[in-house]
Write a protein that holds these residues in place. Sequence first.
Motif, PDB file in Angstrom:
ATOM      1  N   LYS A  85      -2.737   6.268   6.604  1.00 43.01           N
ATOM      2  CA  LYS A  85      -2.271   4.878   6.580  1.00 43.01           C
ATOM      3  C   LYS A  85      -1.705   4.451   7.932  1.00 43.01           C
ATOM      4  O   LYS A  85      -1.933   3.321   8.380  1.00 43.01           O
ATOM      5  CB  LYS A  85      -1.208   4.704   5.485  1.00 43.01           C
ATOM      6  N   ASN A  96       0.811  -1.212   0.000  1.00 44.09           N
ATOM      7  CA  ASN A  96       0.000   0.000   0.000  1.00 44.09           C
ATOM      8  C   ASN A  96       0.847   1.265   0.000  1.00 44.09           C
ATOM      9  O   ASN A  96       0.332   2.365  -0.107  1.00 44.09           O
ATOM     10  CB  ASN A  96      -0.927   0.014   1.230  1.00 44.09           C
ATOM     11  N   PHE A 139      -6.709   0.469   2.516  1.00 43.92           N
ATOM     12  CA  PHE A 139      -6.742   1.846   2.006  1.00 43.92           C
ATOM     13  C   PHE A 139      -6.703   1.824   0.484  1.00 43.92           C
ATOM     14  O   PHE A 139      -5.844   1.194  -0.124  1.00 43.92           O
ATOM     15  CB  PHE A 139      -5.545   2.625   2.550  1.00 43.92           C
TER      16      PHE A 139
END
Length: 206
Positions: free
Chosen positions: A117, A104, A137
């Motif tokens: 995050k 991510n 996310f």
Amino acid sequence: MFVQTQDTPNPNSLKFLPGVQVVLESETMDFPTLSSAQCSPLAKLLFRIEGVKSVFLGPDFITITKIDEETDWKTIKAEVFATIMDFFTSGLPVVNEGINQPDNGNEEDNDTVLMIKELLDSRIRPTVQEDGGDLVFKGFKDGIVYLKLQGSCTSCPSSMVTLKNGVQNMLQFYIPEVIAVEQVLEDELDKKAKEELEKFENTLPK
């Protein structure tokens, strides 16, 4: 091996704890369909059990979601127990080598996204994983945080309450730039569910 079970907020999902590491710490893997589970020998075996709709692998747990409320957990649990115990005794890898979870992280992430995050990973995801699910996310645009729900959260009746009351409130408290949190619907089943919801909403009086 002694496999324990733990209820989740979703009545159609049950969390199985084999007492050993399933996937790498802090990682999760979501298999909503059999075709998506080709990289995991364990998930493929679990999909062979009649009544299993989806499989979700957490650091030390496995969440099984059944097809519907009519399907009895009693008939599924015994087969899941046997499959998990036989699999971990066999010594086979849970996930085939060379399969990595998407990262991510992004070098272009700005400070706000990095903060989002960090909060998700440190404060929110561990709690969601306790309930047999996870959230990923997917983006931040115009003040809206986009998240993908996985595992027991996918079809949980209280998932939207969790998003709005839990996740959204916490992110807004720490990050003023966050206006709202929205769920991302990605696969075909999700798209179909969204279309059906829109059809229903169109029938309501304006």
